[in-house]
Design a protein around this motif. Structure first.
Motif, mmCIF file in Angstrom:
data_model
loop_
_atom_site.group_PDB
_atom_site.id
_atom_site.type_symbol
_atom_site.label_atom_id
_atom_site.label_comp_id
_atom_site.label_asym_id
_atom_site.label_seq_id
_atom_site.Cartn_x
_atom_site.Cartn_y
_atom_site.Cartn_z
ATOM 1 N N SER A 28 0.837 -1.198 0.000
ATOM 2 C CA SER A 28 0.000 0.000 0.000
ATOM 3 C C SER A 28 0.875 1.251 0.000
ATOM 4 O O SER A 28 0.619 2.213 -0.741
ATOM 5 N N LEU A 29 1.929 1.226 0.801
ATOM 6 C CA LEU A 29 2.868 2.350 0.843
ATOM 7 C C LEU A 29 3.650 2.476 -0.459
ATOM 8 O O LEU A 29 3.916 3.585 -0.933
ATOM 9 N N LEU A 30 4.004 1.321 -1.050
ATOM 10 C CA LEU A 30 4.778 1.335 -2.289
ATOM 11 C C LEU A 30 3.967 1.927 -3.438
ATOM 12 O O LEU A 30 4.538 2.437 -4.406
ATOM 13 N N SER A 31 2.660 1.875 -3.338
ATOM 14 C CA SER A 31 1.816 2.490 -4.369
ATOM 15 C C SER A 31 1.786 4.011 -4.233
ATOM 16 O O SER A 31 1.350 4.716 -5.146
ATOM 17 N N GLU A 32 2.287 4.500 -3.090
ATOM 18 C CA GLU A 32 2.241 5.937 -2.812
ATOM 19 C C GLU A 32 3.598 6.620 -2.931
ATOM 20 O O GLU A 32 3.676 7.800 -3.279
ATOM 21 N N LYS A 33 4.671 5.876 -2.611
ATOM 22 C CA LYS A 33 5.990 6.506 -2.640
ATOM 23 C C LYS A 33 7.085 5.492 -2.924
ATOM 24 O O LYS A 33 6.867 4.281 -2.868
ATOM 25 N N ASN A 34 8.274 6.016 -3.214
ATOM 26 C CA ASN A 34 9.423 5.189 -3.568
ATOM 27 C C ASN A 34 9.831 4.290 -2.412
ATOM 28 O O ASN A 34 9.708 4.660 -1.241
ATOM 29 N N GLU B 298 12.709 3.536 -1.243
ATOM 30 C CA GLU B 298 13.721 4.111 -0.362
ATOM 31 C C GLU B 298 13.118 5.070 0.656
ATOM 32 O O GLU B 298 13.701 5.308 1.719
ATOM 33 N N ALA B 299 11.959 5.627 0.354
ATOM 34 C CA ALA B 299 11.323 6.582 1.269
ATOM 35 C C ALA B 299 10.469 5.901 2.337
ATOM 36 O O ALA B 299 10.040 6.539 3.301
ATOM 37 N N ILE B 300 10.226 4.611 2.179
ATOM 38 C CA ILE B 300 9.402 3.866 3.135
ATOM 39 C C ILE B 300 10.241 3.459 4.342
ATOM 40 O O ILE B 300 11.365 2.975 4.192
ATOM 41 N N THR B 301 9.702 3.637 5.531
ATOM 42 C CA THR B 301 10.392 3.242 6.758
ATOM 43 C C THR B 301 9.628 2.105 7.441
ATOM 44 O O THR B 301 8.446 1.876 7.156
ATOM 45 N N VAL B 302 10.313 1.424 8.345
ATOM 46 C CA VAL B 302 9.652 0.373 9.125
ATOM 47 C C VAL B 302 8.509 0.978 9.934
ATOM 48 O O VAL B 302 7.441 0.370 10.082
ATOM 49 N N ARG B 303 8.717 2.183 10.429
ATOM 50 C CA ARG B 303 7.653 2.855 11.185
ATOM 51 C C ARG B 303 6.420 3.071 10.311
ATOM 52 O O ARG B 303 5.284 2.872 10.767
ATOM 53 N N ASN B 304 6.634 3.482 9.051
ATOM 54 C CA ASN B 304 5.508 3.638 8.120
ATOM 55 C C ASN B 304 4.726 2.331 7.996
ATOM 56 O O ASN B 304 3.489 2.321 8.023
ATOM 57 N N ILE B 305 5.470 1.237 7.847
ATOM 58 C CA ILE B 305 4.845 -0.075 7.640
ATOM 59 C C ILE B 305 4.056 -0.506 8.867
ATOM 60 O O ILE B 305 2.909 -0.961 8.761
ATOM 61 N N LEU C 296 3.416 -7.279 -7.980
ATOM 62 C CA LEU C 296 4.518 -7.295 -8.944
ATOM 63 C C LEU C 296 4.563 -6.035 -9.799
ATOM 64 O O LEU C 296 5.640 -5.571 -10.173
ATOM 65 N N LYS C 297 3.411 -5.471 -10.116
ATOM 66 C CA LYS C 297 3.447 -4.252 -10.931
ATOM 67 C C LYS C 297 4.054 -3.090 -10.144
ATOM 68 O O LYS C 297 4.631 -2.172 -10.741
ATOM 69 N N LEU C 298 3.962 -3.148 -8.818
ATOM 70 C CA LEU C 298 4.587 -2.120 -7.988
ATOM 71 C C LEU C 298 6.095 -2.340 -7.894
ATOM 72 O O LEU C 298 6.879 -1.397 -7.990
ATOM 73 N N ILE C 299 6.503 -3.592 -7.708
ATOM 74 C CA ILE C 299 7.937 -3.892 -7.610
ATOM 75 C C ILE C 299 8.643 -3.584 -8.924
ATOM 76 O O ILE C 299 9.769 -3.075 -8.941
ATOM 77 N N LEU C 300 7.981 -3.885 -10.045
ATOM 78 C CA LEU C 300 8.576 -3.643 -11.356
ATOM 79 C C LEU C 300 8.343 -2.212 -11.844
ATOM 80 O O LEU C 300 8.845 -1.828 -12.895
ATOM 81 N N GLY C 301 7.584 -1.442 -11.079
ATOM 82 C CA GLY C 301 7.288 -0.065 -11.453
ATOM 83 C C GLY C 301 8.336 0.915 -10.956
ATOM 84 O O GLY C 301 9.349 0.533 -10.357
ATOM 85 N N PRO C 302 8.108 2.209 -11.169
ATOM 86 C CA PRO C 302 9.103 3.241 -10.825
ATOM 87 C C PRO C 302 9.404 3.357 -9.334
ATOM 88 O O PRO C 302 10.477 3.832 -8.958
ATOM 89 N N ASN C 303 8.477 2.930 -8.469
ATOM 90 C CA ASN C 303 8.711 3.015 -7.024
ATOM 91 C C ASN C 303 9.353 1.760 -6.442
ATOM 92 O O ASN C 303 9.687 1.725 -5.258
ATOM 93 N N GLY C 304 9.500 0.727 -7.267
ATOM 94 C CA GLY C 304 9.917 -0.572 -6.760
ATOM 95 C C GLY C 304 11.406 -0.830 -6.744
ATOM 96 O O GLY C 304 12.219 0.088 -6.596
ATOM 97 N N ASP C 305 11.748 -2.095 -6.925
ATOM 98 C CA ASP C 305 13.140 -2.555 -6.860
ATOM 99 C C ASP C 305 13.768 -2.457 -8.248
ATOM 100 O O ASP C 305 13.398 -3.211 -9.149
ATOM 101 N N PRO C 306 14.733 -1.548 -8.446
ATOM 102 C CA PRO C 306 15.329 -1.386 -9.777
ATOM 103 C C PRO C 306 16.125 -2.606 -10.236
ATOM 104 O O PRO C 306 16.413 -2.751 -11.423
ATOM 105 N N PHE C 307 16.484 -3.492 -9.310
ATOM 106 C CA PHE C 307 17.278 -4.671 -9.659
ATOM 107 C C PHE C 307 16.401 -5.893 -9.964
ATOM 108 O O PHE C 307 16.891 -6.894 -10.472
#
Length: 219
Positions: A31-37, A39-46, A118-129
């Protein structure tokens, strides 16, 4: 003395709680990954999004990187299980569609079932690797077949280039399919991919006959 059935029931309830908690954590994360990158997500956010305390999070994951890694590994376990169950018995290229289509369809069903994540991980906010990891999986997909074609020296182009072309083409189509809310079924996309690999873009899409007809009319 506690009965064996009682202990088994207790273990089952514990397992269910663990599964439920991990699912809640993953849902909060995506849910957070759909909103921001990422790297910007923290454990506290989760933990705040999942409505759990940090201690509960750390019972299951080392950090957010471990959370992402565990999920990505779960996907590859499903993919690898599909390939591991595949046995290529013939080396006739004419059998490629018959053998590869069911395998590709199974792989696409995994993408279909995990589309939202998967569309989030493969998208611009996800894992570039992750894209490259996925591409390497499709290289393995082709090698599972090409490994039986012993005389590779007769290929017109280097096999490495062929694998790079096909793996990038397949993953590009799948990524587009995910990002555009899956307008086609896994079976339809699998058929398109396999036929394009076998026949080339012009013939598989029907464009070859159109071009040939227009060429004849122009003479």
């Amino acid at each position: 003395m506690c009965s064996l059935k009682g202990r088994n029931d207790s273990v089952t309830k514990t397992d269910r709680r663990i599964i439920r908690t991990k699912n809640e954590i993953k849902q909060a994360f995506f849910s957070l990954l759909s909103e921001k990158n990422f790297e910007a997500i923290t454990v506290r956010n989760i933990t705040e999004r999942a409505n759990i305390n940090r201690g509960t999070f750390y019972l299951h994951y080392v950090d957010k990187y471990n959370l992402l890694e565990q999920y990505e590994n779960e996907i590859f376990e499903k993919f690898n299980a599909i390939l591991d169950e595949t046995t290529i018995l013939v080396i006739d290229i004419n059998q490629f569609k018959q053998e590869r289509l069911p395998v590709m369809t199974q792989i696409l069903h995994v993408f279909y079932e995990e589309a939202d994540s998967l569309k989030l991980i493969l998208g611009p906010n996800g894992d570039p690797f992750y894209y490259e990891k996925m591409r390497q999986f499709f290289v393995r997909y082709f090698n599972a077949y090409l490994g039986n074609l012993t005389d590779k020296s007769k290929w017109k182009f280097p096999i490495e280039l062929t694998l790079a072309y096909n793996s990038n083409a397949i993953l590009g189509v799948i990524t587009y399919w995910l990002q555009h809310d899956i307008q086609q079924s896994p079976e339809e996309v699998a058929t398109m991919l396999i036929e394009t690999i076998l026949k080339g873009t012009l013939e598989a899409s029907g464009m070859r006959s159109i071009i040939e007809k227009e060429s004849e009319l122009g003479r």
